[in-house]
Design a protein around this motif. Structure first.
Motif, PDB file in Angstrom:
ATOM      1  N   GLU A  27      14.987  -9.085  23.445  1.00 48.30           N
ATOM      2  CA  GLU A  27      15.841  -9.630  24.483  1.00 48.30           C
ATOM      3  C   GLU A  27      17.071 -10.300  24.183  1.00 48.30           C
ATOM      4  OE1 GLU A  27      13.278 -12.634  25.906  1.00 48.30           O
ATOM      5  OE2 GLU A  27      11.928 -11.185  26.832  1.00 48.30           O
ATOM      6  N   ALA A  28      17.916 -10.030  25.266  1.00 46.21           N
ATOM      7  CA  ALA A  28      19.347 -10.657  25.068  1.00 46.21           C
ATOM      8  C   ALA A  28      19.847 -11.296  26.089  1.00 46.21           C
ATOM      9  CB  ALA A  28      20.312  -9.422  24.685  1.00 46.21           C
ATOM     10  N   GLN A  59      26.650 -10.007  34.829  1.00 53.52           N
ATOM     11  CA  GLN A  59      25.025  -9.585  35.342  1.00 53.52           C
ATOM     12  C   GLN A  59      24.605 -10.958  35.711  1.00 53.52           C
ATOM     13  OE1 GLN A  59      23.708  -8.146  31.423  1.00 53.52           O
ATOM     14  NE2 GLN A  59      23.525  -6.058  32.348  1.00 53.52           N
ATOM     15  N   ALA A  60      24.849 -12.095  34.971  1.00 55.15           N
ATOM     16  CA  ALA A  60      24.392 -13.310  35.403  1.00 55.15           C
ATOM     17  C   ALA A  60      24.603 -13.567  36.942  1.00 55.15           C
ATOM     18  CB  ALA A  60      24.843 -14.466  34.771  1.00 55.15           C
ATOM     19  N   THR A 101      16.753  -0.985  30.982  1.00 54.14           N
ATOM     20  CA  THR A 101      16.755  -2.586  30.917  1.00 54.14           C
ATOM     21  C   THR A 101      16.052  -3.076  32.188  1.00 54.14           C
ATOM     22  OG1 THR A 101      18.657  -2.435  29.661  1.00 54.14           O
ATOM     23  CG2 THR A 101      18.146  -4.596  30.597  1.00 54.14           C
ATOM     24  N   VAL A 102      15.461  -4.328  31.940  1.00 54.11           N
ATOM     25  CA  VAL A 102      14.941  -4.879  33.083  1.00 54.11           C
ATOM     26  C   VAL A 102      15.206  -6.335  32.768  1.00 54.11           C
ATOM     27  CG1 VAL A 102      13.045  -3.588  33.743  1.00 54.11           C
ATOM     28  CG2 VAL A 102      12.709  -5.268  31.830  1.00 54.11           C
ATOM     29  N   GLN A 135      18.013 -10.287  29.635  1.00 55.63           N
ATOM     30  CA  GLN A 135      17.976  -8.593  29.558  1.00 55.63           C
ATOM     31  C   GLN A 135      16.723  -7.956  28.561  1.00 55.63           C
ATOM     32  OE1 GLN A 135      21.179  -6.116  29.066  1.00 55.63           O
ATOM     33  NE2 GLN A 135      22.278  -7.824  28.410  1.00 55.63           N
ATOM     34  N   ARG A 136      15.888  -7.355  28.817  1.00 53.91           N
ATOM     35  CA  ARG A 136      14.934  -6.603  28.052  1.00 53.91           C
ATOM     36  C   ARG A 136      15.057  -5.264  28.190  1.00 53.91           C
ATOM     37  NH1 ARG A 136      10.438  -8.573  25.606  1.00 53.91           N
ATOM     38  NH2 ARG A 136       8.761  -6.927  24.837  1.00 53.91           N
TER      39      ARG A 136
END
Length: 570
Positions: free
Chosen positions: A53-54, A60-61, A109-110, A120-121
């Motif tokens: 995860e990152a 994106q946020a 990515t999800v 994000q994973r």
């Protein structure tokens, strides 16, 4: 502090040391570099050791928050449709997209909320099987209509950011040699540049599988989550403080909502529904505008933006005109081939006045655009946080109108072996702002353009008139750039004719004004009835007396010729 010149090899060594440091010491290291005059923002971007995860990038946020507020909105779907005519190899199609998704982490990515913090994973690679819908049993005209309907549904169907996948594919078979390929991505994992990258690489991967060779795609030097982590490291190190100070000064003051004349009352919650009016600046007009740009040391984009801001001023009467402008934000060579949300948005402000010549307005727009490029690293989300504008679900913060100047990718079909490929223009059905002007320079010298509008606010006829006024304004400034903005004629031919007919004197008019006629009647027949309202009757003498009393009162309050006075009547 004056920047220190550092050789590229030394910068690589600095980055190598940074990556080996524990996470908690990386920010301190960057701050010390800045104190030594080394700009951390100029360091090469390299892969960082990261787990499954990152953190999200700032862009994106923002999209994550918007999605949580309205998960069913299609406003941030990116869509492309290709017409494929010829011998389609379905195995090569699936294999090409399987390789594309394995190559780009963003496409698998999800996003999840972990203890209130979105992360994000990246999911492991998996085979891609493009779903197929066979329309060949329908009559030919019914096939085309069904294909249009399904493509429109694909473009509007929402994504689940927590489950994925955020790349959605669909193949429509019209007959044995005619297909439509629908490609949709959510904006949180891609931007317009990314869509062009995806289509170009898909073409190379498909050709390689069809011909049994290697696509020859170079290894990607970084992943999108490296960019996201690096962006946050720069913020933590205080690197963007100077740029934040620039933008706070450039956009000082409460951002005025651009009050365009709308057909409908603004809803409390915008639906995101939109439509588009397409048009073209022919090669002659576009060439004249390029000549104007060269004469003033500007670019065609600057001329188009200045004209757009002049139009917005004339339509609203507001002198502080702020327009959002997306920028690719891929100034690092390492990011050019990476699919992800790199695009940043700048707010370009123009102060417009009626007595300002268009040439002077263009000079201001040029200065503003160049200064914005020199301060392009501050994420839009950080700017919103710094300015703290009043938030509303009915309008976007800081600006309500967007101008996007693009490379012309819509006409560039990718070559696929055995297939003729043609992009299919899908009608826009979603929009994130009130109004968007898209412009793209074509190979033939013309400029393809589209004016997209929120259907919550505008009818199509209104958007068409805005388009026509913009074209009329462009023709005038190309011919006479020194003309004041307030003197630019925006009336369309039918409006000018209607206005002339309205203001024309009636047949037989003898030049005697209504006030003069009433005064003459008051002298000749003072007791004759002049006005009747219910049970009240005013004779000409009383009417003349009241009119004179009101006129003197207005004059005492400063009302003179050409001064408008509001009149309240039943």
């Amino acid at each position: 502090m004056k920047a220190t010149a550092v050789p590229p090899t030394a910068l690589q060594d600095i980055v190598a040391r940074l990556v080996r440091l524990p996470e908690e010491k990386q920010t301190l290291f960057l701050r010390r570099l800045r104190e030594q005059g080394i700009d951390p923002a100029r360091l090469p971007l390299v892969p960082f050791p990261q787990g499954e995860e990152a953190p999200l990038s700032f862009a994106q946020a923002r999209l994550w928050v918007l999605w949580t507020l309205d998960p069913a909105s299609p406003a941030y779907n990116l869509h492309r449709t290709l017409r494929l005519a010829g011998d389609l190899d379905r195995d090569a199609l699936d294999g090409a997209f399987t390789a594309l998704v394995a190559r780009h982490e963003s496409l698998r990515t999800v996003f999840r909320a972990v203890d209130g913090d979105a992360r994000q994973r990246v999911l492991p690679p998996a085979p891609v099987a493009v779903p197929v819908e066979d329309l060949s049993a329908l009559a030919p005209d019914e096939r085309e209509e069904a294909a249009r309907r399904i493509v429109a549904e694909e473009a509007e169907r929402p994504f689940d950011l927590t489950a994925g996948p955020l790349l959605r594919l669909r193949l429509l078979r019209l007959d044995g040699r005619e297909h439509r390929l629908s490609v949709t991505m959510h904006h949180i994992v891609a931007d317009a540049w990314s869509m062009a990258v995806a289509m170009a690489e898909f073409a190379r991967l498909y050709a390689a599988r069809r011909q049994g060779g290697d696509a020859g795609l170079p290894a990607l030097p970084v992943r999108y989550r490296d960019h996201a982590l690096w962006q946050r490291r720069l913020v933590e190190a205080g690197e963007l403080e100077r740029q934040r100070a620039y933008w706070l000064d450039a956009l000082a003051g409460d951002p005025p909502a651009l009050d365009l004349p709308a057909d409908h009352v603004r809803p409390a919650l915008r639906s995101g529904r939109g439509a588009t009016v397409a048009f073209t600046l022919d090669a002659g007009l576009a060439g004249a505008l390029r000549g104007l740009a060269r004469a003033h040391g500007a670019t065609l984009f600057m001329v188009l933006l200045a004209a757009f801001q002049a139009l917005l001023y004339r339509c609203t009467g507001q002198t502080d005109v702020r327009v959002g402008v997306p920028v690719a934000n891929r100034d690092r060579a390492e990011t050019e081939g990476v699919i992800g949300l790199f695009v940043n948005t700048q707010v370009l402000r123009a102060r417009v006045a009626g007595n300002l010549s268009f040439a002077a307005l263009l000079a201001e727009v040029r200065r503003t655009a160049l200064a914005a490029q020199a301060n392009r690293d501050l994420p839009f989300e950080q700017l919103v946080e710094a300015l703290q504008p009043e938030r509303s679900l009915s309008a976007t913060p800081l600006f309500q109108v967007l101008h996007n100047h693009l490379r012309d990718t819509a006409t560039a079909a990718q070559a696929l072996p055995g297939l003729a490929v043609e992009p299919v223009e899908a009608p826009l059905t979603a929009i994130g702002v009130d109004l968007t002007l898209d412009t793209a320079e074509a190979a033939d010298g013309s400029v393809r353009a589209a004016l997209s509008y929120a259907t919550d606010l505008f009818r199509r006829a209104t958007a068409e008139r805005l388009r026509d006024r913009y074209l009329a304004l462009l023709r005038q400034v190309a011919a006479a750039p020194e003309r004041p903005v307030g003197d630019l004629a925006l009336l369309l031919p039918d409006e000018a004719q209607a206005l002339a007919a309205t203001n024309a004197p009636s047949p037989g008019f003898d030049g005697v004004l209504l006030a003069e006629r009433i005064a003459a009647q008051a002298a000749a027949r003072p007791d004759a009835p002049a006005l009747v309202c219910g049970d009240t009757v005013l004779d000409f003498a009383a009417l003349e007396e009241r009119a004179n009393r009101l006129a003197h009162e207005l004059a005492a309050r400063g009302v003179g010729p050409e001064v408008r006075v509001a009149v309240a009547l039943e």
